[in-house]
Design an enzyme around this catalytic site. Structure first.
Site, PDB file in Angstrom:
ATOM      1  N   ARG A  34       0.859  -1.190   0.000  1.00 46.06           N
ATOM      2  CA  ARG A  34       0.000   0.000   0.000  1.00 46.06           C
ATOM      3  C   ARG A  34       0.895   1.240   0.000  1.00 46.06           C
ATOM      4  O   ARG A  34       1.677   1.434   0.928  1.00 46.06           O
ATOM      5  CB  ARG A  34      -0.901  -0.011   1.240  1.00 46.06           C
ATOM      6  CG  ARG A  34      -1.701   1.259   1.389  1.00 46.06           C
ATOM      7  CD  ARG A  34      -2.679   1.240   2.575  1.00 46.06           C
ATOM      8  NE  ARG A  34      -3.335   2.519   2.663  1.00 46.06           N
ATOM      9  CZ  ARG A  34      -3.242   3.349   3.709  1.00 46.06           C
ATOM     10  NH1 ARG A  34      -2.565   3.012   4.786  1.00 46.06           N
ATOM     11  NH2 ARG A  34      -3.844   4.515   3.692  1.00 46.06           N
ATOM     12  N   HIS A  38      -2.917  10.954   1.034  1.00 49.94           N
ATOM     13  CA  HIS A  38      -2.323  10.709   2.345  1.00 49.94           C
ATOM     14  C   HIS A  38      -1.702  12.034   2.816  1.00 49.94           C
ATOM     15  O   HIS A  38      -0.513  12.147   3.037  1.00 49.94           O
ATOM     16  CB  HIS A  38      -1.294   9.575   2.274  1.00 49.94           C
ATOM     17  CG  HIS A  38      -1.032   8.910   3.599  1.00 49.94           C
ATOM     18  ND1 HIS A  38      -1.206   7.561   3.808  1.00 49.94           N
ATOM     19  CD2 HIS A  38      -0.607   9.404   4.791  1.00 49.94           C
ATOM     20  CE1 HIS A  38      -0.882   7.250   5.053  1.00 49.94           C
ATOM     21  NE2 HIS A  38      -0.512   8.356   5.676  1.00 49.94           N
ATOM     22  N   GLU A  66      -7.298   8.453   6.702  1.00 50.02           N
ATOM     23  CA  GLU A  66      -7.551   9.041   8.025  1.00 50.02           C
ATOM     24  C   GLU A  66      -8.122  10.448   7.975  1.00 50.02           C
ATOM     25  O   GLU A  66      -7.485  11.415   8.402  1.00 50.02           O
ATOM     26  CB  GLU A  66      -6.268   9.028   8.865  1.00 50.02           C
ATOM     27  CG  GLU A  66      -5.733   7.642   9.121  1.00 50.02           C
ATOM     28  CD  GLU A  66      -4.687   7.594  10.222  1.00 50.02           C
ATOM     29  OE1 GLU A  66      -4.269   8.664  10.697  1.00 50.02           O
ATOM     30  OE2 GLU A  66      -4.308   6.481  10.613  1.00 50.02           O
ATOM     31  N   ASN A 106      -7.349   1.769   9.787  1.00 48.92           N
ATOM     32  CA  ASN A 106      -6.039   1.914  10.415  1.00 48.92           C
ATOM     33  C   ASN A 106      -6.250   1.690  11.907  1.00 48.92           C
ATOM     34  O   ASN A 106      -6.985   2.448  12.548  1.00 48.92           O
ATOM     35  CB  ASN A 106      -5.480   3.326  10.194  1.00 48.92           C
ATOM     36  CG  ASN A 106      -5.101   3.579   8.741  1.00 48.92           C
ATOM     37  OD1 ASN A 106      -5.274   2.719   7.880  1.00 48.92           O
ATOM     38  ND2 ASN A 106      -4.580   4.754   8.461  1.00 48.92           N
ATOM     39  N   TYR A 120      -4.406   1.238  15.531  1.00 46.13           N
ATOM     40  CA  TYR A 120      -3.207   1.275  16.365  1.00 46.13           C
ATOM     41  C   TYR A 120      -3.545   1.139  17.845  1.00 46.13           C
ATOM     42  O   TYR A 120      -2.834   0.490  18.591  1.00 46.13           O
ATOM     43  CB  TYR A 120      -2.473   2.608  16.174  1.00 46.13           C
ATOM     44  CG  TYR A 120      -1.784   2.768  14.838  1.00 46.13           C
ATOM     45  CD1 TYR A 120      -0.458   2.372  14.675  1.00 46.13           C
ATOM     46  CD2 TYR A 120      -2.438   3.322  13.746  1.00 46.13           C
ATOM     47  CE1 TYR A 120       0.193   2.526  13.460  1.00 46.13           C
ATOM     48  CE2 TYR A 120      -1.790   3.474  12.527  1.00 46.13           C
ATOM     49  CZ  TYR A 120      -0.476   3.075  12.396  1.00 46.13           C
ATOM     50  OH  TYR A 120       0.155   3.221  11.192  1.00 46.13           O
ATOM     51  N   GLU A 173      -3.560  -0.095   8.137  1.00 47.29           N
ATOM     52  CA  GLU A 173      -2.335   0.185   8.898  1.00 47.29           C
ATOM     53  C   GLU A 173      -2.436  -0.435  10.270  1.00 47.29           C
ATOM     54  O   GLU A 173      -3.506  -0.431  10.885  1.00 47.29           O
ATOM     55  CB  GLU A 173      -2.107   1.698   9.093  1.00 47.29           C
ATOM     56  CG  GLU A 173      -1.668   2.425   7.852  1.00 47.29           C
ATOM     57  CD  GLU A 173      -1.431   3.911   8.106  1.00 47.29           C
ATOM     58  OE1 GLU A 173      -1.084   4.307   9.242  1.00 47.29           O
ATOM     59  OE2 GLU A 173      -1.611   4.679   7.143  1.00 47.29           O
TER      60      GLU A 173
HETATM   61  C1  PNW Z   1      -1.046   7.162  10.885  1.00 47.62           C
HETATM   62  N1  PNW Z   1      -3.207   8.689  16.782  1.00 47.62           N
HETATM   63  O1  PNW Z   1      -1.154   8.304  11.648  1.00 47.62           O
HETATM   64  C2  PNW Z   1      -0.714   7.652   9.486  1.00 47.62           C
HETATM   65  O2  PNW Z   1      -1.622   7.194   8.518  1.00 47.62           O
HETATM   66  C3  PNW Z   1       0.690   7.380   9.076  1.00 47.62           C
HETATM   67  O3  PNW Z   1       1.057   8.265   8.045  1.00 47.62           O
HETATM   68  C4  PNW Z   1       1.605   7.477  10.274  1.00 47.62           C
HETATM   69  O4  PNW Z   1       2.956   7.450   9.955  1.00 47.62           O
HETATM   70  C5  PNW Z   1       1.241   6.324  11.189  1.00 47.62           C
HETATM   71  O5  PNW Z   1      -0.149   6.328  11.510  1.00 47.62           O
HETATM   72  C6  PNW Z   1       2.041   6.288  12.484  1.00 47.62           C
HETATM   73  O6  PNW Z   1       1.825   7.442  13.220  1.00 47.62           O
HETATM   74  C7  PNW Z   1      -1.653   8.312  12.924  1.00 47.62           C
HETATM   75  O7  PNW Z   1      -2.821   9.641  17.502  1.00 47.62           O
HETATM   76  C8  PNW Z   1      -1.220   9.327  13.758  1.00 47.62           C
HETATM   77  O8  PNW Z   1      -4.045   7.859  17.190  1.00 47.62           O
HETATM   78  C9  PNW Z   1      -1.736   9.445  15.022  1.00 47.62           C
HETATM   79  C10 PNW Z   1      -2.696   8.553  15.471  1.00 47.62           C
HETATM   80  C11 PNW Z   1      -3.125   7.520  14.651  1.00 47.62           C
HETATM   81  C12 PNW Z   1      -2.590   7.422  13.377  1.00 47.62           C
END
Ligand code: PNW
Length: 510
Positions: free
Chosen positions: A137, A181, A227, A355, A357, A416
């Site tokens: 991706r 992006h 996002e 995405n 996390y 992601e």
């Molecule tokens: C994503 N949060 O960003 C982005 O899509 C990527 O470009 C980035 O490098 C990656 O995650 C890692 O940071 C995020 O605060 C930034 O929850 C912040 C958050 C989530 C995703």
């Protein structure tokens, strides 16, 4: 957990020996992978011990697999890796301007060169291939294709993606392209205020159609916007990300609507200009609501919360309306829109990209009008190298399950998931990122829990292929499977690259 059925009766010392052997065996099993990835094997060889105890397989039951056609991928984005910001007619983006503004980037860096991927893409495709990764991706830089945002296209800019696609396909790697992006052409920000204007939504659709017409002979999956919520609130609300604005709530809510509209218009443009069968959907950082304890009442409350807390993005895209809760909360600050807007925003999509996390909220059922309460996070909640990156593997399970259940979504990609780690280089030159491996192993176990229950997750893209420009954190936070030395551009596989290779090869969590 232990290899032998009688292990619970084993003395601690026996267990320790067995564990050591098991680790040792796995270490050696990985050697093939290590050498394929160019890792040093000297230290691993030195650790060999001889014993028959560890000859058994670690688990007598067959480990739970992912679906046989599961797509294992990895991800990057244009501004974070490409560099070459002034080459072949590329126009400036809001991130160029922002990164060159004093005091905005933690380590005072910028992405003028970044990973120099624009010139090293062939080498980088080999890094993907070495792990056995099946899909990549990447994102297309709008200002390479339309340097002014609209108007005359720049064929030389698009040519980079032609070269990249050909290289990926020649190496048996399936391309998945993201259209936006976060690297908005600066010209659009200057001319119309960026996403504050629906002119930007329309310009995005024109760009989407142009790209779809030229690339969908080879790209079969397109993500519209990466996002929405993150770039909008951080870029136009808190002012933390580019373009660094702190707009009042009504303007911010209108911009939010324009982003959702841009997504819908882009879906329609891909359908109109792309080859038949091209699949399209968003890549959204869904607000993840985890039941604090898995009771029926809390699970239901977490579903309600998911719908309400994603009202401006996934909910409106999938339901074609803003929730009553969202409109009541926004009050007189609610965006202005037409019924036609809502129909465009909810244009049918082929999949939902998520995405995932972190857990955004732990939820408990509550006897209040909303039906849920958010539980505060204790200060001791664990996180990875980024303070925001809380470790909660079950977020993966609940994110995908809620989306499938609430909106009857038939196809989900985890677009992601990954972690920042300190990634010290050991004396032998290797990077033993066992903390990242721990994070990934646990999230993937929860993903397997979801797929085994029939949640239709069809693929997973690990963020990121290699360390890169982590937005306002500059190069200070590393998310890669490969370490990048930004002075020499040397890429070195971390232990997690071998871990991922093993997972892909066996289609199980290892
Ligand atoms: C994503 N949060 O960003 C982005 O899509 C990527 O470009 C980035 O490098 C990656 O995650 C890692 O940071 C995020 O605060 C930034 O929850 C912040 C958050 C989530 C995703």
């Amino acid at each position: 957990m232990w290899p032998c059925s009688d292990s619970k009766f084993a003395s601690v010392s026996t267990s320790e020996v067995m564990l050591f052997n098991r680790l040792s065996r796995r270490h050696f099993a990985r050697l093939a992978g290590w050498s394929a990835l160019g890792l040093s094997t000297k230290s691993a060889e030195a650790g060999q011990i001889g014993s028959s105890v560890g000859d058994r397989q670690p688990n007598s039951n067959p480990p739970a697999s992912f679906p046989s056609d599961f797509i294992w991928g990895t991800a990057t984005s244009a501004y974070q890796v490409e560099g070459a910001v002034n080459e072949d007619g590329r126009g400036p983006s809001i991130w160029d301007r922002y990164a060159h503004t004093r005091g905005k980037i933690l380590d005072h860096s910028n992405a003028d060169v970044a990973n120099d991927h624009y010139h090293r893409y062939k080498e980088d495709v080999q890094l993907i291939k070495a792990m056995g990764v099946k899909a990549y991706r990447f994102s297309i830089a709008w200002p390479r294709v339309f340097p002014e945002g609209t108007g005359s296209p720049n064929p030389k800019g698009l040519d980079f993606y032609n070269r990249l696609l050909d290289e990926l396909l020649a190496n048996g790697i399936e391309p998945f392209a993201t259209l936006y992006h976060w690297d908005l052409p600066q010209a659009l920000q200057d001319r119309v205020g960026g996403w504050v204007s629906r002119d930007t939504s329309k310009a995005f659709a024109d760009y989407a159609g142009y790209v779809a017409e030229r690339l969908t002979d080879r790209v079969k999956h397109i993500f519209t916007i990466n996002e929405c919520s993150r770039f909008l609130y951080a870029g136009y609300g808190s002012g933390l990300d580019a373009p660094g604005l702190k707009l009042p709530q009504p303007v911010l809510n209108q911009a939010l609507h324009n982003v959702a509209l841009g997504h819908g218009l882009a879906v329609q443009a891909v359908r109109a200009h792309g080859r038949a069968g091209t699949k399209v959907g968003p890549a959204e950082n869904v607000v993840v609501c985890v039941p604090a304890i898995e009771t029926a009442a809390n699970i239901r409350a977490a579903e309600i919360a998911t719908r309400e807390l994603n009202a401006g993005y996934l909910t409106v895209m999938l339901e074609g309306k803003y929730t009553d809760g969202f409109l009541a909360y926004a009050g007189k600050n609610a965006p202005k829109y037409t019924a036609e807007d809502l129909a465009i925003i909810s244009s049918p999509i082929d999949f939902v990209g998520l995405n995932v996390y972190i857990p955004n909220h732990y939820i408990v059922a509550a006897d209040n009008p909303s039906g849920f309460d958010l539980v505060p996070f204790p200060a001791t909640f664990p996180h990875m190298d980024s303070a925001w990156l809380k470790v909660a593997p079950e977020a993966m399970y609940w994110a995908s399950r809620h989306v499938a259940k609430l909106w009857d979504v038939k196809s989900i990609y985890i677009t992601e998931n990954g972690a920042s780690a300190t990634d010290e280089v050991a004396a032998d030159g290797n990077i033993y990122d066992v903390d990242r491996i721990m994070y990934l192993r646990n999230y993937l176990t929860q993903l397997q829990r979801a797929t085994s229950e029939g949640v239709p997750v069809h693929g997973y893209f690990l963020w990121s292929l290699m360390d890169n420009f982590e937005w306002v954190d500059g190069y200070a936070k590393r998310f890669g499977l490969y370490r990048v030395d930004f002075n020499t551009q040397r890429r070195t596989p971390k232990l997690s690259a071998s871990f991922y290779r093993e997972i892909i090869e066996r289609n199980i969590v290892v």
